[in-house]
Design a protein around this motif. Structure first.
Motif, PDB file in Angstrom:
ATOM      1  N   LYS A   9       0.819  -1.210   0.000  1.00  0.00           N
ATOM      2  CA  LYS A   9       0.000   0.000   0.000  1.00  0.00           C
ATOM      3  C   LYS A   9       0.856   1.265   0.000  1.00  0.00           C
ATOM      4  CE  LYS A   9      -3.936  -2.080   2.436  1.00  0.00           C
ATOM      5  NZ  LYS A   9      -4.818  -2.001   3.619  1.00  0.00           N
ATOM      6  N   GLY A  67      -2.495  -1.307  -3.236  1.00  0.00           N
ATOM      7  CA  GLY A  67      -3.693  -1.037  -2.449  1.00  0.00           C
ATOM      8  C   GLY A  67      -4.795  -2.052  -2.626  1.00  0.00           C
ATOM      9  N   ARG A  69      -5.379  -3.714  -5.402  1.00  0.00           N
ATOM     10  CA  ARG A  69      -5.685  -3.880  -6.826  1.00  0.00           C
ATOM     11  C   ARG A  69      -4.512  -4.558  -7.519  1.00  0.00           C
ATOM     12  NH1 ARG A  69      -8.010   1.639  -9.344  1.00  0.00           N
ATOM     13  NH2 ARG A  69      -7.711   0.315 -11.193  1.00  0.00           N
ATOM     14  N   GLU A 401      -8.875  11.554 -10.032  1.00  0.00           N
ATOM     15  CA  GLU A 401      -9.551  10.649  -9.103  1.00  0.00           C
ATOM     16  C   GLU A 401      -8.604   9.539  -8.667  1.00  0.00           C
ATOM     17  OE1 GLU A 401     -13.494   7.712  -8.962  1.00  0.00           O
ATOM     18  OE2 GLU A 401     -13.114   8.990 -10.704  1.00  0.00           O
ATOM     19  N   LEU A 402      -7.852   8.995  -9.625  1.00  0.00           N
ATOM     20  CA  LEU A 402      -6.894   7.946  -9.307  1.00  0.00           C
ATOM     21  C   LEU A 402      -5.779   8.462  -8.410  1.00  0.00           C
ATOM     22  CD1 LEU A 402      -5.985   5.025  -9.774  1.00  0.00           C
ATOM     23  CD2 LEU A 402      -4.778   5.802 -11.828  1.00  0.00           C
ATOM     24  N   GLU A 403      -5.298   9.673  -8.682  1.00  0.00           N
ATOM     25  CA  GLU A 403      -4.249  10.266  -7.859  1.00  0.00           C
ATOM     26  C   GLU A 403      -4.724  10.488  -6.431  1.00  0.00           C
ATOM     27  OE1 GLU A 403      -0.997  12.015  -6.201  1.00  0.00           O
ATOM     28  OE2 GLU A 403      -1.120  10.847  -8.055  1.00  0.00           O
ATOM     29  N   ALA A 404      -5.969  10.943  -6.268  1.00  0.00           N
ATOM     30  CA  ALA A 404      -6.515  11.161  -4.927  1.00  0.00           C
ATOM     31  C   ALA A 404      -6.583   9.839  -4.157  1.00  0.00           C
ATOM     32  CB  ALA A 404      -7.899  11.795  -5.028  1.00  0.00           C
ATOM     33  N   TRP A 405      -7.006   8.752  -4.833  1.00  0.00           N
ATOM     34  CA  TRP A 405      -7.078   7.448  -4.173  1.00  0.00           C
ATOM     35  C   TRP A 405      -5.687   6.937  -3.811  1.00  0.00           C
ATOM     36  CZ3 TRP A 405      -5.280   2.678  -6.228  1.00  0.00           C
ATOM     37  CH2 TRP A 405      -5.542   1.572  -5.427  1.00  0.00           C
ATOM     38  N   MET A 406      -4.715   7.040  -4.736  1.00  0.00           N
ATOM     39  CA  MET A 406      -3.357   6.562  -4.454  1.00  0.00           C
ATOM     40  C   MET A 406      -2.725   7.357  -3.318  1.00  0.00           C
ATOM     41  SD  MET A 406      -1.642   5.614  -8.169  1.00  0.00           S
ATOM     42  CE  MET A 406      -1.779   7.275  -8.819  1.00  0.00           C
ATOM     43  N   LYS A 408      -4.288   8.944  -0.879  1.00  0.00           N
ATOM     44  CA  LYS A 408      -4.949   8.601   0.379  1.00  0.00           C
ATOM     45  C   LYS A 408      -4.477   7.242   0.885  1.00  0.00           C
ATOM     46  CE  LYS A 408      -9.517   7.751   2.377  1.00  0.00           C
ATOM     47  NZ  LYS A 408     -10.983   7.657   2.115  1.00  0.00           N
ATOM     48  N   THR A 409      -4.423   6.256  -0.027  1.00  0.00           N
ATOM     49  CA  THR A 409      -3.990   4.912   0.362  1.00  0.00           C
ATOM     50  C   THR A 409      -2.565   4.932   0.899  1.00  0.00           C
ATOM     51  OG1 THR A 409      -5.419   3.939  -1.329  1.00  0.00           O
ATOM     52  CG2 THR A 409      -3.655   2.553  -0.464  1.00  0.00           C
TER      53      THR A 409
END
Length: 775
Positions: A9, A67, A69, A401-406, A408-409
């Motif tokens: 992660k 993360g 995936r 959106e992908l950058e925000a998730w990465m 945060k993770t």
């Protein structure tokens, strides 16, 4: 390094990512800038560089696992965005991660000179993903960043009598090389240095990596001929070999031969061992070196200048420490004054016109930082605000959106691991308390079982992917409360000991502050309100202290005290002083500057003896600077002129030193020190003139003989002027070889230090790196 990796992660960037290359090569994205261009270029670079990460047919990086995936695919711009954000955070802190607040920083990214529309559009996409204002982002070529760093290093000034010079920059990086010509100018209306870009020649597929790849192919072919297994460069085994050969090339820059040894290299766990000589390496990479020579010729031709018109060639990049590269460039930019050959590099001395005055590891980044800060001696090549992005609106939204998730993770995992480490550290600390003299105060019969239970829980939780930051935090808080409850006497004793220690440290700190205050050692932060007479007395006191320690031979302490005295004088000048008071302060200033110049001259001589001429140059510059300040007070001072001439001689400016001596002799023709210095300078200049005349006569004779013979040769090479002689400014020659006036194009440069060769050898081979400046 421009590396990007996923580990569980965690999203790793730079050195931490590069360190994972041997463990999980398919999870590490290396040489990121190489896959930012068109799909065709990106695929070609991917193959050429032997990348091990996955690369899809439509130009995405992946699939990778992160993360939870297993099918994560990224646009190259997404990887670049994470790299840029990380780099900027070193300077801007948390502001680099803010998405809603106004951007408080300006960014200049140094990019390869060969970059075109496709690469720039990827950079624009990366900054759009981060939400950065395009008008506060700049992209500048590597060569422009180097020229900017050069302008700042020279302090916005050229040499005395110079209005223009031509400087070449040769950059041999990991995966690209470039040669550029620039012309710094200094106009009469403004003292600032402006730099005109004359030309730039690029080889985006050449660099230290290409030299290493050629050597790897040679080694693989040799081993196969002896019955060894085939080695694919696009494999983990090939990556190991490339890493070992990069180290070997570095060693061959210092040694005549080296050995590459890799344990358990083959599929049967057999070892690889091969001996490589410098001569063998130079023979293998000869085609790449010839391309470098062609690159120099193209840059000079496009600039419309000859090699003789070039003042100096600044060398940067890891490839510049390779002796054969230095020899080749010495052929392209030979000394304009003949020098005697030295034993190094086969008896061929490196040309003194080759310079290493810019730090190869940080010159591009520092130049970009100056550009971002507004110090732009070089005009911008690209209008980044008008640059189109490689992403459309839908693609940009998906990447954000992908950058925000990465992000945060990764952030949650970082906080979880930090709390995990905090719990582990506390358990070890508490165990050490139970082994100490106050063990009984902790009631071990109760606390030891608590610690053992916490240690067992930790061993299981640290490898459990379902464990969270909150779970570690709760466990740590509970354990601390239990120990404080059962060991209250121990904690009370620790609190009192801490209070006593803090009081002691505060008292000692106050004593030190008072001591420095009494000695005037905090003058640079001195906010005391003193009468003018007191300021002058403090300056004179520090001056006398400097005289005392100077006589005792403590040169560094003497310099510090003289400089402290000057700080008091500067504060004195800031007050409302009368003409008589100023005259008195000027006399003190003159005396201090003269003494400081003498100290620096002695320090420089000692430094040159102990550490070499390169280290001493900076100290000689300080001596000259002190003389300059003394001459501002009394422009006819004989001591100041003599000491400045001495410093200029050591710095290689024989013409300047001679002018200074002649000026001083007009006022004091009988001065023995000046007469002796003039005789020494005359001898040095006469020796240089004789060598120059001899060299040019030899060159003209060889050229004539070569034309007469006109015999075909299998391989031709530019003339290499051998040797190195006394330092100093080089004379210009007329057609008869006699010394004439200096031409307007000031190719007669200041001498390069002999330490440049050592500094070149000590430079490490850089990896593909991102160079960004932030202001």
């Amino acid at each position: 390094p421009a590396a990007f990796a996923f580990d569980g992660k965690l999203r790793l960037i730079g050195d931490p990512a590069d360190a994972k290359m041997t463990q999980m090569p398919k999870q590490v994205v290396t040489a990121l800038p190489a896959v930012l261009g068109t799909l065709e270029t990106a695929k070609a670079n991917y193959t050429r560089l032997g990348c091990l990460f996955s690369f899809t047919e439509d130009g995405q990086i992946g699939p990778m696992s992160f993360g939870g995936r297993e099918d994560l695919c990224l646009q190259p711009a997404s990887c670049l965005a994470a790299l840029l954000q990380r780099l900027v955070s070193f300077a801007a802190g948390d502001a680099a991660y803010a998405t809603e607040a106004a951007q408080p920083f300006e960014v200049a990214a140094g990019v390869p000179d060969a970059w075109g529309e496709a690469e720039l559009s990827s950079l624009r996409a990366a900054t759009d993903i981060l939400g950065w204002a395009p008008e506060r982002v700049h992209a500048i070529p590597y060569s422009a960043a180097l020229a900017t760093a050069y302008a700042q290093r020279w302090g916005q000034r050229l040499g005395e009598g110079e209005a223009r010079r031509v400087v070449a920059f040769a950059d041999i990086g990991y995966s690209q090389r470039s040669v550029a010509a620039f012309s710094p100018k200094q106009g009469s209306e403004t003292p600032e240095l402006t730099i005109e870009a004359l030309s730039s020649a690029n080889a985006p597929t050449l660099g230290v990596q290409s030299l290493c790849a050629a050597l790897a192919q040679h080694v693989a072919k040799t081993l196969e001929g002896k019955g060894g297994e085939p080695i694919s460069m696009s494999s983990k085994r090939g990556a190991r070999l490339m890493t070992a050969l990069l180290k070997a090339i570095k060693e061959l820059s210092m040694l005549p031969d080296t050995t590459v040894a890799l344990e358990c290299f083959y599929s049967d766990e057999g070892d690889l061992k091969v001996d490589i000589s410098r001569a063998q390496f130079e023979d293998v990479v000869q085609p790449q070196l010839q391309e470098l020579a062609q690159l120099v010729h193209k840059a000079l031709s496009d600039a419309g200048v000859t090699a003789e018109e070039v003042h100096s060639a600044e060398l940067v990049g890891g490839g510049m420490r390779i002796p054969r590269v230095q020899a080749l460039l010495s052929q392209q930019f030979p000394d304009l004054v003949p020098v005697e050959a030295e034993a190094e590099n086969g008896g061929k001395a490196m040309s003194k016109r080759l310079r290493f005055s810019l730090d190869g590891a940080s010159a591009v980044a520092s130049g970009a930082a100056h550009f971002a800060a507004g110090r732009r001696a070089v005009a911008a090549k690209w209008d980044f605000a008008a640059q189109k992005s490689s992403l459309d609106e839908a693609g940009l939204a998906a990447c954000r959106e992908l950058e925000a998730w990465m992000s945060k993770t990764n952030g949650e995992e970082v906080r979880r691991l930090e709390k995990c480490n905090e719990l582990e550290s506390f358990v070890y600390e508490a165990r050490s308390w139970l082994s100490g003299p106050d063990r009984a105060l902790l009631k071990p019969e109760t606390t030891e079982p608590l610690l053992e239970e916490a240690a067992r829980w930790f061993e299981d939780a640290q490898y459990d992917e379902t464990s969270t930051h909150a779970m570690f935090e709760e466990k740590l808080d509970t354990l601390k409360k239990q120990l404080e409850e059962h060991g209250s006497e121990f904690y009370e004793k620790k609190r009192k000991e801490k209070e006593e220690k803090d009081k002691f440290l505060d008292a000692e700190a106050e004593k030190e502050r008072q001591r420095r205050h009494d000695l005037g050692m905090d003058a640079d932060k001195d906010d005391r309100k003193m009468a003018k007479s007191e300021r002058l007395k403090m300056a004179m006191k520090n001056k006398e202290e400097g005289n005392t320690v100077f006589k005792a031979g403590n040169l560094e302490d003497a310099a510090a005290r003289y400089q402290r005295a000057l700080q008091h004088i500067n504060k004195f000048y800031m007050l409302d002083v009368s003409p008589d008071e100023k005259k008195e302060a000027d006399a003190v200033t003159l005396s201090i500057q003269l003494n400081l110049a003498q100290v620096f001259l002695k320090l420089a001589a000692q430094t040159e003896k102990d550490s070499g001429k390169e280290k001493a140059e900076a100290v000689y510059q300080k001596a000259k600077g002190a003389c300059d300040e003394a001459l501002k007070v009394d422009e006819e001072n004989i001591k100041a002129k003599f000491r400045r001439a001495t410093a200029m001689e050591k710095l290689g400016d024989l013409d300047g030193a001679s002018k200074e001596v002649k000026s001083a002799l007009k006022a004091d023709p009988e001065n023995a020190d000046l007469v002796k210095l003039k005789e020494r300078l005359d001898k040095l200049q006469a020796a240089q003139n004789a060598k120059a005349k001899k060299m040019y006569g030899k060159i003209l004779g060889e050229r004539g003989g070569r034309r007469a013979r006109a015999q075909p040769r299998g391989r031709s090479a530019p003339l290499l002027v051998e040797g190195r002689g006394a330092s100093g400014a080089r004379p210009s020659l007329g057609q008869d070889g006699a010394r004439g006036p200096r031409p307007e194009a000031p190719w007669a440069d200041a001498v390069a230090s002999q330490g440049h060769r050592r500094r070149a050898r000590e430079r490490g081979t850089p990896r593909a790196s991102a160079r960004v400046g932030v202001a």
